[in-house]
Design an enzyme around this catalytic site. Structure first.
Site, PDB file in Angstrom:
ATOM      1  N   GLY A 153       5.767   4.772   2.335  1.00  0.00           N
ATOM      2  CA  GLY A 153       4.810   5.448   1.456  1.00  0.00           C
ATOM      3  C   GLY A 153       3.928   4.478   0.698  1.00  0.00           C
ATOM      4  O   GLY A 153       2.719   4.683   0.562  1.00  0.00           O
ATOM      5  N   CYS A 154       4.531   3.403   0.217  1.00  0.00           N
ATOM      6  CA  CYS A 154       3.773   2.432  -0.571  1.00  0.00           C
ATOM      7  C   CYS A 154       2.769   1.671   0.282  1.00  0.00           C
ATOM      8  O   CYS A 154       1.670   1.353  -0.176  1.00  0.00           O
ATOM      9  CB  CYS A 154       4.719   1.473  -1.288  1.00  0.00           C
ATOM     10  N   THR A 155       3.146   1.412   1.533  1.00  0.00           N
ATOM     11  CA  THR A 155       2.217   0.755   2.455  1.00  0.00           C
ATOM     12  C   THR A 155       1.059   1.691   2.773  1.00  0.00           C
ATOM     13  O   THR A 155      -0.106   1.277   2.772  1.00  0.00           O
ATOM     14  CB  THR A 155       2.954   0.307   3.736  1.00  0.00           C
ATOM     15  N   ALA A 179      -1.191   1.718  -0.361  1.00  0.00           N
ATOM     16  CA  ALA A 179      -1.940   0.465  -0.522  1.00  0.00           C
ATOM     17  C   ALA A 179      -3.052   0.363   0.520  1.00  0.00           C
ATOM     18  O   ALA A 179      -4.179  -0.021   0.196  1.00  0.00           O
ATOM     19  CB  ALA A 179      -0.995  -0.728  -0.413  1.00  0.00           C
ATOM     20  N   LYS A 207       7.688   0.323  -4.355  1.00  0.00           N
ATOM     21  CA  LYS A 207       8.133  -0.932  -3.748  1.00  0.00           C
ATOM     22  C   LYS A 207       7.223  -1.372  -2.602  1.00  0.00           C
ATOM     23  O   LYS A 207       6.831  -0.571  -1.782  1.00  0.00           O
ATOM     24  CB  LYS A 207       9.563  -0.748  -3.220  1.00  0.00           C
TER      25      LYS A 207
END
Length: 152
Positions: free
Chosen positions: A45-47, A50, A40
C-alpha cells in the site's frame, strides 16, 4: 486530539531522506503543502501511495505545492525507498513518532499499524483538508483536488 481543518500545523524538525535536518518553517508561509503519513516503506500500500504521488508530482509542483511523506522508517530505509522508486519528493524519518503525535495521527489494529493520513495546508500552514483512509491510492486525487481549490 489531532489537528482539525482550520488548525495551523505545528512546527517540526526531522531528518530527510538525505540525512539533512528538515525544518517545516522553511516551507510554511511560502507554499501549500501535502503532508502524508504512511505506515512503512516497501509495503504494497505504501509503495502504491508513494508511486501515485510520484506520478502526479509535477501536477502538485505546477500548482506551487510541495509533497512530503512521513513514516517511522530510518533515513537509510527512506534513501533506498526513494532510489528504488525514483521518488522526487521529501521523505522524513519520524523514528520516535513525535511528529505523528504532534499531528494526532492514530494507529490502527490495536496500535500495531501506524495510520495513513494526508494533510493539505495552504501556504500559511493552515490545514484545509484531512483525509484518513487505509486506501492508499485514494489519497493522491483527494490531495490534488484540495490543492486546486486552495490555489484557484
Amino acid at each position: 486530539m489531532g489537528l482539525k481543518v482550520g488548525d495551523k500545523i505545528p512546527n517540526f524538525i526531522a531528518k530527510d531522506n538525505n540525512g539533512n535536518d528538515f525544518d517545516s518553517q522553511v516551507l510554511i508561509g511560502h507554499k501549500p503543502l501535502v503532508i502524508y503519513f504512511y505506515p512503512k516503506d516497501n509495503t504494497p500500500g505504501c509503495t502504491t501511495q508513494a508511486c501515485g504521488f510520484r506520478d502526479q508530482y509535477e501536477d502538485f509542483k505546477d500548482l506551487g505545492a510541495e509533497v512530503i511523506g512521513i513514516s517511522s522508517d530510518s533515513v537509510t530505509s527512506h534513501q533506498e525507498f526513494t532510489k528504488q522508486y525514483k521518488l522526487p519528493f521529501i521523505l522524513l524519518s519520524d523514528s520516535d513518532g513525535k511528529i505523528r503525535k504532534l499531528f494526532g495521527v492514530s494507529s490502527l489494529m490495536f496500535g500495531l499499524i501506524p495510520g495513513r493520513v494526508t494533510y493539505v495546508t495552504d501556504k500559511n500552514g493552515i490545514v484545509q483538508m484531512i483525509f484518513d483512509s487505509m486506501l492508499a491510492n485514494k489519497h493522491i486525487p483527494k490531495a490534488l483536488e484540495a490543492i486546486k481549490k486552495i490555489v484557484s
